[in-house]
Design a protein around this motif. Structure first.
Motif, short mmCIF file in Angstrom:
data_model
loop_
_atom_site.label_atom_id
_atom_site.label_comp_id
_atom_site.label_asym_id
_atom_site.label_seq_id
_atom_site.Cartn_x
_atom_site.Cartn_y
_atom_site.Cartn_z
N PRO A 14 61.95 27.69 3.51
CA PRO A 14 63.04 27.60 4.49
C PRO A 14 64.14 26.67 4.00
O PRO A 14 63.87 25.61 3.43
N GLY A 15 65.37 27.10 4.20
CA GLY A 15 66.51 26.35 3.71
C GLY A 15 66.96 26.77 2.32
O GLY A 15 68.02 26.34 1.86
N GLY A 16 66.16 27.57 1.66
CA GLY A 16 66.47 28.00 0.31
C GLY A 16 67.45 29.16 0.27
O GLY A 16 67.96 29.61 1.30
N SER A 17 67.69 29.64 -0.95
CA SER A 17 68.67 30.70 -1.17
C SER A 17 68.10 31.80 -2.06
O SER A 17 67.24 31.54 -2.91
N LEU A 18 68.61 32.98 -1.86
CA LEU A 18 68.33 34.12 -2.73
C LEU A 18 69.59 34.96 -2.81
O LEU A 18 70.39 34.99 -1.86
N GLU A 65 75.74 35.42 10.15
CA GLU A 65 77.12 34.98 9.96
C GLU A 65 77.15 33.51 9.55
O GLU A 65 76.50 32.66 10.16
N GLY A 66 77.88 33.21 8.49
CA GLY A 66 77.98 31.84 8.00
C GLY A 66 76.89 31.45 7.01
O GLY A 66 77.01 30.43 6.33
N ARG A 67 75.83 32.24 6.94
CA ARG A 67 74.75 31.94 5.99
C ARG A 67 74.70 32.96 4.84
O ARG A 67 74.34 32.61 3.72
N PHE A 68 75.02 34.21 5.14
CA PHE A 68 74.98 35.28 4.14
C PHE A 68 76.40 35.65 3.75
O PHE A 68 77.32 35.61 4.56
N THR A 69 76.55 36.04 2.48
CA THR A 69 77.84 36.51 1.98
C THR A 69 77.65 37.78 1.19
O THR A 69 76.85 37.81 0.24
N ILE A 70 78.37 38.81 1.58
CA ILE A 70 78.31 40.08 0.84
C ILE A 70 79.52 40.15 -0.09
O ILE A 70 80.63 39.70 0.26
N SER A 71 79.30 40.68 -1.28
CA SER A 71 80.39 40.82 -2.24
C SER A 71 80.06 41.98 -3.16
O SER A 71 78.96 42.52 -3.13
N ARG A 72 81.05 42.34 -3.97
CA ARG A 72 80.80 43.44 -4.90
C ARG A 72 81.57 43.20 -6.19
O ARG A 72 82.62 42.56 -6.20
N SER A 85 70.54 29.07 3.33
CA SER A 85 69.92 28.50 4.54
C SER A 85 68.93 29.47 5.16
O SER A 85 68.94 29.71 6.38
N LEU A 86 68.08 30.02 4.33
CA LEU A 86 67.15 31.04 4.81
C LEU A 86 66.15 30.47 5.81
O LEU A 86 65.73 29.31 5.71
N LYS A 87 65.80 31.32 6.76
CA LYS A 87 64.88 30.96 7.83
C LYS A 87 63.68 31.90 7.79
O LYS A 87 63.79 33.03 7.31
N PRO A 88 62.55 31.47 8.35
CA PRO A 88 61.39 32.38 8.38
C PRO A 88 61.70 33.72 9.04
O PRO A 88 61.15 34.74 8.62
N GLN A 121 61.44 42.89 -1.10
CA GLN A 121 60.82 42.01 -0.11
C GLN A 121 61.40 40.60 -0.21
O GLN A 121 61.47 40.02 -1.30
N VAL A 122 61.78 40.08 0.93
CA VAL A 122 62.20 38.68 1.04
C VAL A 122 61.23 37.98 1.99
O VAL A 122 61.05 38.42 3.12
N THR A 123 60.60 36.92 1.50
CA THR A 123 59.66 36.16 2.32
C THR A 123 60.12 34.71 2.35
O THR A 123 60.27 34.08 1.30
N VAL A 124 60.34 34.20 3.55
CA VAL A 124 60.77 32.81 3.72
C VAL A 124 59.62 32.07 4.39
O VAL A 124 59.31 32.30 5.56
N SER A 125 59.00 31.19 3.62
CA SER A 125 57.82 30.51 4.13
C SER A 125 57.60 29.22 3.35
O SER A 125 57.90 29.14 2.16
N SER A 126 57.04 28.23 4.05
CA SER A 126 56.69 26.99 3.36
C SER A 126 55.24 27.02 2.91
O SER A 126 54.75 26.06 2.31
#
Length: 126
Positions: A14-18, A65-72, A85-88, A121-126
């Motif tokens: 949690p709190g990390g980035s991908l 909104e405010g945590r994810f950014t899409i781009s190309r 700022s990923l959350k579970p 798969q994205v897994t957000v876990s401590s």
């Protein structure tokens, strides 16, 4: 047969980035709007974000909104989803698809878009 390919998923605290990537071989993504969607077990698919073919217009679902950014990157034929700022509750399989219907913070998660990837798969876990 056109196949979109997602990559970049994994396990993060949690709190990390991908950063997720969506690409396709022998298919010009830059001629299409691209959307990101996610689905977790027991839940319906939801729209996360989308970007227009030019990249000028971007939409985000309210919880990202405010945590994810899409781009190309047109030169590389890739669409990115930077997730901070990923959350579970962000844990899910993430998919990209072509030409989604997007309006404001609503990214329509209908299944009928022409091309989809198989998900990452994205897994957000401590």
């Amino acid at each position: 047969q056109v196949q979109l390919v997602e990559s970049g998923g994994g396990l993060v605290q949690p709190g990390g980035s991908l950063t997720l990537s969506c690409t396709a071989s022998e298919f010009a993504l830059n001629q299409h709007a691209i959307g990101w969607f996610r689905q977790s077990p027991g839940n319906e698919r939801e729209g996360v974000s989308c970007i227009s073919d030019t990249g000028r217009n971007r939409h985000y679902e309210g919880s990202v909104e405010g945590r994810f950014t899409i781009s190309r990157d047109h030169a590389k034929n890739i669409v990115y989803l930077q997730m901070n700022s990923l959350k579970p509750e962000d844990t899910a399989v993430y998919y990209c698809a072509t030409d989604p219907v997007c309006m404001g913070s609503r990214i329509d998660p209908r299944p009928g878009y022409r091309y989809w990837g198989q998900g990452t798969q994205v897994t957000v876990s401590s």
